[in-house]
Design a protein around this motif. Structure first.
Motif, PDB file in Angstrom:
ATOM      1  N   VAL A  62       0.841  -1.197   0.000  1.00  0.00           N
ATOM      2  CA  VAL A  62       0.000   0.000   0.000  1.00  0.00           C
ATOM      3  C   VAL A  62       0.874   1.245   0.000  1.00  0.00           C
ATOM      4  N   GLY A  63       0.726   2.074  -1.032  1.00  0.00           N
ATOM      5  CA  GLY A  63       1.508   3.297  -1.112  1.00  0.00           C
ATOM      6  C   GLY A  63       2.967   3.016  -1.415  1.00  0.00           C
ATOM      7  N   THR A  64       3.203   2.292  -2.492  1.00  0.00           N
ATOM      8  CA  THR A  64       4.552   1.846  -2.820  1.00  0.00           C
ATOM      9  C   THR A  64       5.500   3.011  -3.087  1.00  0.00           C
ATOM     10  N   LEU A  83       1.316  -3.823  -6.384  1.00  0.00           N
ATOM     11  CA  LEU A  83       1.828  -2.535  -5.944  1.00  0.00           C
ATOM     12  C   LEU A  83       0.727  -1.491  -6.091  1.00  0.00           C
ATOM     13  N   SER A  84       0.820  -0.380  -5.359  1.00  0.00           N
ATOM     14  CA  SER A  84      -0.239   0.625  -5.444  1.00  0.00           C
ATOM     15  C   SER A  84       0.281   1.995  -5.044  1.00  0.00           C
ATOM     16  N   ASP A  85      -0.375   3.031  -5.577  1.00  0.00           N
ATOM     17  CA  ASP A  85      -0.015   4.396  -5.208  1.00  0.00           C
ATOM     18  C   ASP A  85      -1.096   5.357  -5.695  1.00  0.00           C
ATOM     19  N   LEU A  86      -1.069   6.569  -5.141  1.00  0.00           N
ATOM     20  CA  LEU A  86      -1.945   7.657  -5.575  1.00  0.00           C
ATOM     21  C   LEU A  86      -1.358   8.413  -6.768  1.00  0.00           C
ATOM     22  N   SER A  87      -0.050   8.623  -6.733  1.00  0.00           N
ATOM     23  CA  SER A  87       0.616   9.503  -7.682  1.00  0.00           C
ATOM     24  C   SER A  87       0.743   8.876  -9.065  1.00  0.00           C
ATOM     25  N   THR A  88       0.280   9.603 -10.076  1.00  0.00           N
ATOM     26  CA  THR A  88       0.448   9.111 -11.445  1.00  0.00           C
ATOM     27  C   THR A  88       1.928   9.026 -11.809  1.00  0.00           C
ATOM     28  N   ARG A  89       2.730   9.910 -11.250  1.00  0.00           N
ATOM     29  CA  ARG A  89       4.175   9.869 -11.515  1.00  0.00           C
ATOM     30  C   ARG A  89       4.821   8.624 -10.898  1.00  0.00           C
ATOM     31  N   THR A 161       3.249  -1.816   4.061  1.00  0.00           N
ATOM     32  CA  THR A 161       3.172  -0.379   3.797  1.00  0.00           C
ATOM     33  C   THR A 161       4.363   0.288   4.465  1.00  0.00           C
ATOM     34  N   SER A 162       5.033   1.152   3.724  1.00  0.00           N
ATOM     35  CA  SER A 162       6.270   1.761   4.211  1.00  0.00           C
ATOM     36  C   SER A 162       6.272   3.262   3.906  1.00  0.00           C
ATOM     37  N   LEU A 163       6.450   4.068   4.943  1.00  0.00           N
ATOM     38  CA  LEU A 163       6.546   5.524   4.797  1.00  0.00           C
ATOM     39  C   LEU A 163       5.356   6.102   4.031  1.00  0.00           C
ATOM     40  N   CYS A 164       4.197   5.548   4.262  1.00  0.00           N
ATOM     41  CA  CYS A 164       3.024   5.956   3.485  1.00  0.00           C
ATOM     42  C   CYS A 164       1.963   6.642   4.325  1.00  0.00           C
ATOM     43  N   LEU A 165       1.455   5.949   5.330  1.00  0.00           N
ATOM     44  CA  LEU A 165       0.285   6.463   6.039  1.00  0.00           C
ATOM     45  C   LEU A 165       0.546   7.813   6.685  1.00  0.00           C
ATOM     46  N   GLU A 166       1.741   8.008   7.243  1.00  0.00           N
ATOM     47  CA  GLU A 166       2.045   9.283   7.881  1.00  0.00           C
ATOM     48  C   GLU A 166       2.206  10.414   6.869  1.00  0.00           C
ATOM     49  N   ALA A 167       2.447  10.060   5.598  1.00  0.00           N
ATOM     50  CA  ALA A 167       2.535  11.077   4.551  1.00  0.00           C
ATOM     51  C   ALA A 167       1.165  11.442   3.988  1.00  0.00           C
ATOM     52  N   VAL A 168       0.140  10.667   4.348  1.00  0.00           N
ATOM     53  CA  VAL A 168      -1.207  10.857   3.795  1.00  0.00           C
ATOM     54  C   VAL A 168      -2.181  11.406   4.827  1.00  0.00           C
ATOM     55  N   ALA A 169      -2.189  10.818   6.008  1.00  0.00           N
ATOM     56  CA  ALA A 169      -3.227  11.125   6.994  1.00  0.00           C
ATOM     57  C   ALA A 169      -3.039  12.514   7.611  1.00  0.00           C
ATOM     58  N   PRO A 170      -4.067  13.361   7.580  1.00  0.00           N
ATOM     59  CA  PRO A 170      -3.962  14.685   8.190  1.00  0.00           C
ATOM     60  C   PRO A 170      -4.119  14.675   9.706  1.00  0.00           C
TER      61      PRO A 170
END
Length: 261
Positions: A62-64, A83-89, A161-170
């Motif tokens: 999650v959030g590769t 694999l998965s992500d939000l960013s098109t890049r 999931t690595s270095l993902c949730l803390e970069a997303v959750a407000p």
């Protein structure tokens, strides 16, 4: 640097995957401002999958992001990887890695893993095997109500999931909501492996500062146990060099391995 921290859609419009990879994932040493983070993370994944003999049919990351280092150890023990992500890049970078055209090499990471496993496997062969096991690269917006692409493949035997949730959750509450959806993707008895940062509010890629939720150990443990997991392994490593001017302000890095009841 911007006054406002970047997040969300900025990962599709501003974030530079190749700059991130060159800064943080160039080799097993990572970025000098990150201390021993990369080696800690790779050793943690080895411990969670190879030493613990965690295996199954289907694994989800999650959030590769643009890097595949988080599933190298796991790849030996699962038949299908998603694999998965939000960013098109980032999704584009992952697709380029899968087809062999990404202008970045992960060879030293594969070499590190096969040497730790000690079975005489060739690093290049391992990478090619992992490419073949990656069955899909999925879009996911972790802040949306539904994750249709991820849920279409469930249940998963393991989620990373690595270095993902803390970069997303407000907020911690949103972190908990995301965690609940992740646990729902796991089959009963399935394993979750998380690596992340404690007490970090930002990190820098190129000339841009990105948001991070500053979260504490007790909050993370409370969230995941509250979502129906038993924590089987927790390790953390403190950051002893938090001087101003660093690329991030994290207090420490952690590994958590947990199992769904």
């Amino acid at each position: 640097m911007e006054n406002q921290l970047l997040k969300g859609e900025d990962y599709s419009t501003v974030f530079e995957p190749l700059v991130y990879l060159a800064n943080y994932v160039r080799d097993i040493t990572g970025h000098e401002d990150q201390g021993h983070f990369m080696k800690f993370a790779m050793d943690a994944f080895h411990k969670a999958f190879s030493k613990a003999n965690t295996k199954g049919r289907r694994l989800l990351d999650v959030g590769t992001g643009p890097s595949i280092h988080s599933v190298i150890s796991a790849s030996k023990h699962f038949d299908e990887i998603y694999l998965s992500d939000l960013s098109t890049r980032n999704l584009k970078a992952l697709a380029e890695w899968k087809n062999g055209t990404l202008q970045h090499s992960f060879h030293t990471f594969f070499q590190y893993v096969v040497e730790k496993e000690g079975e005489g496997e060739d690093a290049t062969s391992r990478e090619e095997e992992m490419r073949n096991k990656v069955k899909d690269i999925l879009f996911v917006d972790l802040l949306s109500d539904t994750w249709s692409e991820l849920s279409s493949k469930q249940p998963y035997d393991a989620v990373v999931t690595s270095l993902c949730l803390e970069a997303v959750a407000p907020s911690t509450e949103i972190y908990k909501s995301i965690a609940g959806k992740i646990v729902a993707l796991l089959k009963p008895g399935g394993v979750l492996v998380v690596t992340g940062v404690l007490g970090q509010s930002f990190y820098i890629v190129g000339d841009h500062e990105y948001y991070c939720l500053s979260i504490k150990e007790q909050d993370i443990k409370s969230v995941w146990t509250g979502c129906g997991l038993d924590i089987e392994l927790w390790e953390w490593n403190p950051n002893n060099d938090r001087r101003p001017g660093k690329r991030s302000d994290y207090e420490g890095i952690f590994l958590m391995m947990a199992r769904k009841k």
